[in-house]
Design a protein around this motif. Structure first.
Motif, PDB file in Angstrom:
ATOM      1  N   GLN A 116     -23.379 -37.217  29.047  1.00  0.00           N
ATOM      2  CA  GLN A 116     -23.447 -36.208  30.108  1.00  0.00           C
ATOM      3  C   GLN A 116     -23.646 -36.867  31.472  1.00  0.00           C
ATOM      4  OE1 GLN A 116     -26.577 -33.294  29.592  1.00  0.00           O
ATOM      5  NE2 GLN A 116     -26.551 -32.721  31.747  1.00  0.00           N
ATOM      6  N   ASP A 117     -24.589 -37.795  31.569  1.00  0.00           N
ATOM      7  CA  ASP A 117     -24.891 -38.426  32.859  1.00  0.00           C
ATOM      8  C   ASP A 117     -23.715 -39.243  33.376  1.00  0.00           C
ATOM      9  OD1 ASP A 117     -27.432 -37.352  32.992  1.00  0.00           O
ATOM     10  OD2 ASP A 117     -28.383 -39.057  32.018  1.00  0.00           O
ATOM     11  N   THR A 118     -23.051 -39.962  32.493  1.00  0.00           N
ATOM     12  CA  THR A 118     -21.910 -40.776  32.914  1.00  0.00           C
ATOM     13  C   THR A 118     -20.772 -39.891  33.405  1.00  0.00           C
ATOM     14  OG1 THR A 118     -22.523 -42.513  31.336  1.00  0.00           O
ATOM     15  CG2 THR A 118     -20.287 -42.558  32.194  1.00  0.00           C
ATOM     16  N   HIS A 119     -20.546 -38.791  32.697  1.00  0.00           N
ATOM     17  CA  HIS A 119     -19.499 -37.855  33.110  1.00  0.00           C
ATOM     18  C   HIS A 119     -19.788 -37.267  34.492  1.00  0.00           C
ATOM     19  CE1 HIS A 119     -16.291 -34.903  32.606  1.00  0.00           C
ATOM     20  NE2 HIS A 119     -17.134 -33.983  33.004  1.00  0.00           N
TER      21      HIS A 119
ATOM     22  N   ASN B 204     -24.108 -39.752  37.166  1.00  0.00           N
ATOM     23  CA  ASN B 204     -25.536 -39.961  37.399  1.00  0.00           C
ATOM     24  C   ASN B 204     -25.999 -41.224  36.675  1.00  0.00           C
ATOM     25  OD1 ASN B 204     -25.778 -37.524  38.850  1.00  0.00           O
ATOM     26  ND2 ASN B 204     -26.000 -36.367  36.947  1.00  0.00           N
ATOM     27  N   ASP B 205     -27.068 -41.826  37.150  1.00  0.00           N
ATOM     28  CA  ASP B 205     -27.638 -42.994  36.496  1.00  0.00           C
ATOM     29  C   ASP B 205     -28.218 -42.570  35.141  1.00  0.00           C
ATOM     30  OD1 ASP B 205     -29.028 -45.192  35.628  1.00  0.00           O
ATOM     31  OD2 ASP B 205     -30.309 -45.373  37.390  1.00  0.00           O
ATOM     32  N   PRO B 206     -27.666 -43.062  34.027  1.00  0.00           N
ATOM     33  CA  PRO B 206     -28.138 -42.613  32.710  1.00  0.00           C
ATOM     34  C   PRO B 206     -29.548 -43.081  32.372  1.00  0.00           C
ATOM     35  CG  PRO B 206     -26.484 -44.316  32.474  1.00  0.00           C
ATOM     36  CD  PRO B 206     -26.523 -43.988  33.919  1.00  0.00           C
ATOM     37  N   LEU B 207     -30.080 -44.047  33.116  1.00  0.00           N
ATOM     38  CA  LEU B 207     -31.437 -44.521  32.860  1.00  0.00           C
ATOM     39  C   LEU B 207     -32.491 -43.741  33.641  1.00  0.00           C
ATOM     40  CD1 LEU B 207     -30.952 -48.405  32.864  1.00  0.00           C
ATOM     41  CD2 LEU B 207     -30.879 -46.819  30.941  1.00  0.00           C
ATOM     42  N   GLN B 208     -32.059 -42.982  34.634  1.00  0.00           N
ATOM     43  CA  GLN B 208     -32.998 -42.335  35.547  1.00  0.00           C
ATOM     44  C   GLN B 208     -33.944 -41.390  34.822  1.00  0.00           C
ATOM     45  OE1 GLN B 208     -33.188 -43.169  38.863  1.00  0.00           O
ATOM     46  NE2 GLN B 208     -35.080 -42.012  38.796  1.00  0.00           N
ATOM     47  N   ARG B 209     -33.423 -40.596  33.917  1.00  0.00           N
ATOM     48  CA  ARG B 209     -34.271 -39.600  33.243  1.00  0.00           C
ATOM     49  C   ARG B 209     -35.269 -40.239  32.280  1.00  0.00           C
ATOM     50  NH1 ARG B 209     -31.148 -35.362  30.559  1.00  0.00           N
ATOM     51  NH2 ARG B 209     -29.329 -35.802  31.871  1.00  0.00           N
TER      52      ARG B 209
ATOM     53  N   THR C  98     -35.410 -41.982  21.322  1.00  0.00           N
ATOM     54  CA  THR C  98     -34.574 -42.465  20.225  1.00  0.00           C
ATOM     55  C   THR C  98     -33.176 -42.768  20.760  1.00  0.00           C
ATOM     56  OG1 THR C  98     -33.796 -40.256  19.577  1.00  0.00           O
ATOM     57  CG2 THR C  98     -35.832 -41.068  18.538  1.00  0.00           C
ATOM     58  N   PHE C  99     -32.496 -43.681  20.097  1.00  0.00           N
ATOM     59  CA  PHE C  99     -31.140 -44.049  20.522  1.00  0.00           C
ATOM     60  C   PHE C  99     -30.211 -42.833  20.454  1.00  0.00           C
ATOM     61  CE2 PHE C  99     -26.880 -45.815  19.469  1.00  0.00           C
ATOM     62  CZ  PHE C  99     -26.632 -46.414  20.702  1.00  0.00           C
ATOM     63  N   LYS C 100     -30.402 -41.997  19.452  1.00  0.00           N
ATOM     64  CA  LYS C 100     -29.582 -40.791  19.303  1.00  0.00           C
ATOM     65  C   LYS C 100     -29.715 -39.887  20.520  1.00  0.00           C
ATOM     66  CE  LYS C 100     -31.286 -37.991  16.375  1.00  0.00           C
ATOM     67  NZ  LYS C 100     -31.743 -37.446  15.065  1.00  0.00           N
ATOM     68  N   ASP C 101     -30.942 -39.678  20.986  1.00  0.00           N
ATOM     69  CA  ASP C 101     -31.166 -38.828  22.166  1.00  0.00           C
ATOM     70  C   ASP C 101     -30.562 -39.464  23.418  1.00  0.00           C
ATOM     71  OD1 ASP C 101     -32.486 -36.970  20.633  1.00  0.00           O
ATOM     72  OD2 ASP C 101     -34.494 -37.694  21.144  1.00  0.00           O
ATOM     73  N   PHE C 102     -30.703 -40.789  23.526  1.00  0.00           N
ATOM     74  CA  PHE C 102     -30.151 -41.470  24.696  1.00  0.00           C
ATOM     75  C   PHE C 102     -28.634 -41.323  24.762  1.00  0.00           C
ATOM     76  CE2 PHE C 102     -28.331 -45.329  26.648  1.00  0.00           C
ATOM     77  CZ  PHE C 102     -28.825 -45.167  27.932  1.00  0.00           C
TER      78      PHE C 102
END
Length: 335
Positions: free
Chosen positions: A319-322, A325-330, A309-313
């Motif tokens: 967190q990943d951007t901070h 980390n690549d936010p798409l990796q997970r 879901t967009f909310k979870d993303f």
């Protein structure tokens, strides 16, 4: 830690405060203006629709960015929003104090930095702007023209953004109107003010990142500052008068199953003049299920991303951007 500079007190700084100085390895180098970023003339829609879509798709695949001319929004309105935004950021601090809040539920919010260790050289005001009647009453009333100018602008940019999404939809071979509805239900206005900086080699206005939404439309005015990463090289997007910079966002990359590219970008500063920009993000509803449609992954194309879901993303993106980390990796499907 040194206090974050607020409001127009940036201009009184004779040197860059220590809390804004980046580590040497993260400081911007010298990047010359680049004319290679594709320019798409929307006037071509009436002459050769197929060719226009081909240009948009090629730019979206190779760069993740393109500049859009003859888009139908008047030059007067394009200039007006930047003028009114600059007036807002130059107000006395007490005038916009009510928009400075740590409350995540406050919809109209002014921020100076989103990083707690090293700050970024910008001021930012953001607020939702669609449906207009649900949000306009929470916008600033000073400058006096703010609500009127940004109300008109929000409506016009939304029309343009949906038109671009319809063309991308056609280019991907999806059913007409695929991006209308939940995938484009919301719209966020983000205004940025990057004051002139005593030493631009030490700071960034915004760090390297990709946008987490569906589509971005940027009115960047006349001052250089936006840089796009392509093939591990930073390209500086030279402003073109009365032109939007359009970029593919993470959600659109996922829905296209990686065919379209959400490119990393950043913002640098300069020592001569401030830079004001107006950004519109079109994004899904919070509970929208994000997944590549079957027609995109059929024909032997392996699915690259799992459902979410967009909310979870958005929660993991922050967190990943901070953490850089690549936010798409997970969300990538393991082969």
């Amino acid at each position: 830690m040194e206090k974050i500079i607020s409001s127009n007190r940036f201009s009184a700084q004779p040197a860059v405060p220590e809390s804004y100085v980046l580590p040497p390895e993260k400081r911007p180098g010298v990047v010359l203006p680049c004319k290679a970023i594709p320019v798409v003339d929307l006037e071509g829609l009436g002459r050769d629709r197929t060719e226009l879509i081909r240009q948009i798709m090629k730019a979206s695949q190779e760069y993740g960015f393109f500049q859009l001319t003859n888009h139908g929004i008047s030059e007067e309105l394009m200039e007006d929003v930047l003028r009114v935004a600059e007036e807002f950021f130059e107000l006395p601090e007490e005038e916009n104090q009510r928009f400075k809040s740590e409350d995540p539920n406050q919809s109209c919010m002014m921020k100076t930095s989103r990083n707690e260790s090293v700050h970024f050289w910008r001021l930012n005001l953001r607020h939702p702007c669609h449906p207009l009647e649900d949000h306009v009453h929470q916008w600033p009333q000073n400058p006096a023209r703010y609500r009127e100018v940004f109300g008109r602008y929000s409506v016009e940019v939304r029309k343009l953004g949906l038109q671009v999404l319809d063309l991308i939809c056609e280019g991907l071979g999806l059913e007409a109107g695929y991006f209308r509805g939940e995938l484009s239900q919301h719209q966020l206005m983000s205004l940025n003010y990057y004051p002139a900086c005593p030493d631009p080699t030490q700071v960034l206005g915004l760090p390297k990142h990709g946008d987490p939404y569906t589509l971005t439309l940027l009115n960047q005015g006349h001052v250089l500052g936006l840089q796009v990463l392509k093939d591990d090289q930073w390209l500086s997007i030279e402003p073109i008068p009365n032109t939007f910079v359009v970029n593919i966002n993470h959600i659109l990359q996922i829905i296209s199953n990686g065919k379209l590219k959400s490119a990393d970008h950043r913002v640098v500063t300069n020592s001569n003049v401030p830079r004001t920009t107006a950004v519109c993000f079109i994004h899904p509803s919070h509970d929208c299920l994000i997944r590549p449609p079957k027609s995109v992954v059929n024909g032997g194309n392996n699915r690259l991303y799992r459902d979410f879901t967009f909310k979870d993303f958005m929660s993991t993106y922050i967190q990943d951007t901070h953490e850089e980390n690549d936010p798409l990796q997970r969300y990538t499907v393991r082969s």
